[in-house]
Design an enzyme around this catalytic site. Structure first.
Site, PDB file in Angstrom:
ATOM      1  N   LYS A  79      60.288   8.445  92.489  1.00 28.32           N
ATOM      2  CA  LYS A  79      60.545   9.115  93.391  1.00 28.32           C
ATOM      3  C   LYS A  79      62.269   8.793  93.579  1.00 28.32           C
ATOM      4  O   LYS A  79      62.323   7.589  93.476  1.00 28.32           O
ATOM      5  CB  LYS A  79      59.874   8.439  94.402  1.00 28.32           C
ATOM      6  CG  LYS A  79      60.168   9.103  96.025  1.00 28.32           C
ATOM      7  CD  LYS A  79      58.956   8.366  96.260  1.00 28.32           C
ATOM      8  CE  LYS A  79      58.923   9.476  98.136  1.00 28.32           C
ATOM      9  NZ  LYS A  79      57.982   8.520  99.340  1.00 28.32           N
ATOM     10  N   SER A 157      55.353  11.579 101.152  1.00 29.39           N
ATOM     11  CA  SER A 157      56.861  12.209 101.392  1.00 29.39           C
ATOM     12  C   SER A 157      56.651  11.851  99.573  1.00 29.39           C
ATOM     13  O   SER A 157      57.667  12.683  98.942  1.00 29.39           O
ATOM     14  CB  SER A 157      57.459  11.547 101.812  1.00 29.39           C
ATOM     15  OG  SER A 157      57.954  10.188 101.175  1.00 29.39           O
ATOM     16  N   SER A 181      52.151   8.051 102.197  1.00 27.97           N
ATOM     17  CA  SER A 181      52.544   8.937 101.551  1.00 27.97           C
ATOM     18  C   SER A 181      52.495   9.253 100.115  1.00 27.97           C
ATOM     19  O   SER A 181      53.356  10.026  99.029  1.00 27.97           O
ATOM     20  CB  SER A 181      54.591   8.279 101.167  1.00 27.97           C
ATOM     21  OG  SER A 181      55.091   9.435 102.602  1.00 27.97           O
TER      22      SER A 181
END
Length: 449
Positions: A79, A157, A181
């Site tokens: 990420k 996210s 997330s």
């Protein structure tokens, strides 16, 4: 959805010589580059040359019987919230474009590398990790698995993390979870996402959202895959996962808040999963969780996420607030109005909440609840800010309950082939990570039958 191998299957293929690390990396790079796929929106940076070089190194070590682990050579995505040495960490934003390259890997990235995993690239995300929907106006939004001709959100996210695994662009993903997330994008895309007990995995080298709530976890194709990655991230030995039999499991379904305002498909899929578990011998009890009523008032002024993100962002917002996603900046700015007394009250209230919830759930093996109240919304339907806010809160609600009690939780796909994705969340008190993995591994094989 195409079937891709688990980490255990890939390890066996590498050990037997049926494949090589280079072939695995080349396969992922080809998936990313496919113009008909989601690669261009899923990855913000692909480290092709370094990934191929690392794959060749792992193939050489395996040939010399010196591979650092069975999983050496398997490509994983990172990420865009994590430092990778020599690269700029943008956290899905344009506000950090001129930041200096990282001088070293984040602690978790370094641990993955030490186990021999190959970093394939950086994945897209909600700007600064501040939403459960996954929309990014700067870099585009990768489409989730459901009905791609229409285009549904991937969940956030860790949006690109989920899609990278779903589409075979990586075989595991490093994500974060502050209010869901890892679990929300897993639920929206029919894969597995894990939020560990926060203290088990170091946050060093990751851009913070809320240092009280931020947890670092994996997204992958199976419970076992997540358990393997979680062990690496927590710097623990990788121990074979022994699934617990469903018969005799004591599971509590919280009827307070967690079952409110569910989409029809979520409610039906969840109840079907509960019946299946019950038919297999699980003992399921629906319980009131009065403590959950306290969480809304605790977060009324924005909670930890607003106060702690504002502390980190306040100078950057002054200098570059005009390049932030307005849906992100407005949430961060809620922290400006919180006083020191508000924050101290929040700390004390959370401490009390954790103690009371842990006492209530102690008789049970785990809590079981829908991962999200909603199914993945269409991207086009969220152009309106009010619609976005409603769906974002519905996505985050159940997951946030677990972050606020400092728990650990996993999201399992509960829908059947051809149905819209729905996640089932299994959660426990902080420190019960191994139990949650064992329970989830036992459930995994039966809840979708």
């Amino acid at each position: 959805m195409p079937e891709f191998p688990t980490l255990a299957q890939l390890a066996e293929d590498l050990e037997s010589g049926r494949t090589t690390a280079r072939k695995l990396v080349e396969g992922c790079i080809a998936k990313i580059a496919d113009p008909a796929g989601e690669g261009q929106r899923t990855f913000l940076h692909v480290d092709k040359d370094a990934a191929l070089a690392a794959a060749d190194a792992m193939d050489g070590l395996r040939k010399a019987k010196a591979a650092p682990s069975r999983y050496a050579g398997i490509p994983v995505s990172i990420k865009d919230l994590f430092d990778i040495k020599g690269q700029v960490t943008r956290a899905g934003s344009r506000a950090l474009d001129d930041s200096p390259p990282a001088e070293q890997d984040a602690a978790t990235v370094a641990r993955l590398r030490r186990a021999g995993f190959v970093v394939i690239g950086r994945t897209n995300m909600t700007e600064f990790a501040y939403s459960g929907i996954g929309i990014n106006p700067h870099y585009g939004t990768p489409k989730g698995t459901w009905n791609r001709t229409v285009g549904h959100v991937p969940g956030g996210s860790s949006s690109g993390a989920a899609v990278s695994v779903l589409d075979g662009m990586a075989h595991g993903a490093l994500g974060t979870d502050t209010g869901g997330s890892c679990r929300i994008p897993a639920a929206y895309n029919g894969i597995v996402g894990y939020k560990p007990t926060q203290r088990r995995v170091p946050l060093d080298g990751s851009v913070p959202l809320s240092f009280s709530l931020d947890s670092i976890g994996p997204l992958a194709r199976s419970v076992s895959c997540c358990a393997i990655l979680d062990a690496v991230l927590a710097n623990e030995p990788i121990v074979p996962l022994k699934p617990r039999p469903v018969r005799g499991m004591r599971l509590a379904v919280p009827t307070t808040i967690a079952l409110d305002d569910l989409d029809t498909e979520v409610a039906e899929t969840f109840e079907r999963a509960l019946k299946t578990l019950s038919d297999h011998g699980a003992i399921i009890e629906r319980i009131e969780m009065a403590e959950f009523h306290d969480i809304g008032p605790m977060n009324a002024k924005g909670g930890f996420a607003a106060s702690e993100s504002y502390a980190w962002h306040r100078y950057l917002l002054t200098a570059k607030g005009d390049v932030y996603d307005p849906r992100v900046s407005v949430r961060i700015m809620r922290g400006e109005a919180q006083s020191a007394a508000d924050y101290i009250d929040l700390l004390n209230e959370r401490r009390s909440l954790i103690a009371r919830v842990n006492a209530r759930i102690a008789p049970y093996d785990a809590l079981v609840l829908p991962t999200t109240a909603n199914t993945p919304p269409e991207i086009a339907d969220l152009a309106d800010d009010k619609a976005f806010t409603i769906q974002n809160l519905r996505a985050l609600r159940n997951c946030t309950l677990i972050n606020m009690i400092d728990g650990c939780a996993i999201s399992l796909p509960a829908h059947r082939q051809g149905e819209i994705p729905v996640g089932l969340m299994l959660a426990g008190a902080g420190g019960t990570d191994r139990r949650i993995f064992e329970l989830a591994a036992g459930m995994e094989a039966v809840i979708r039958v």
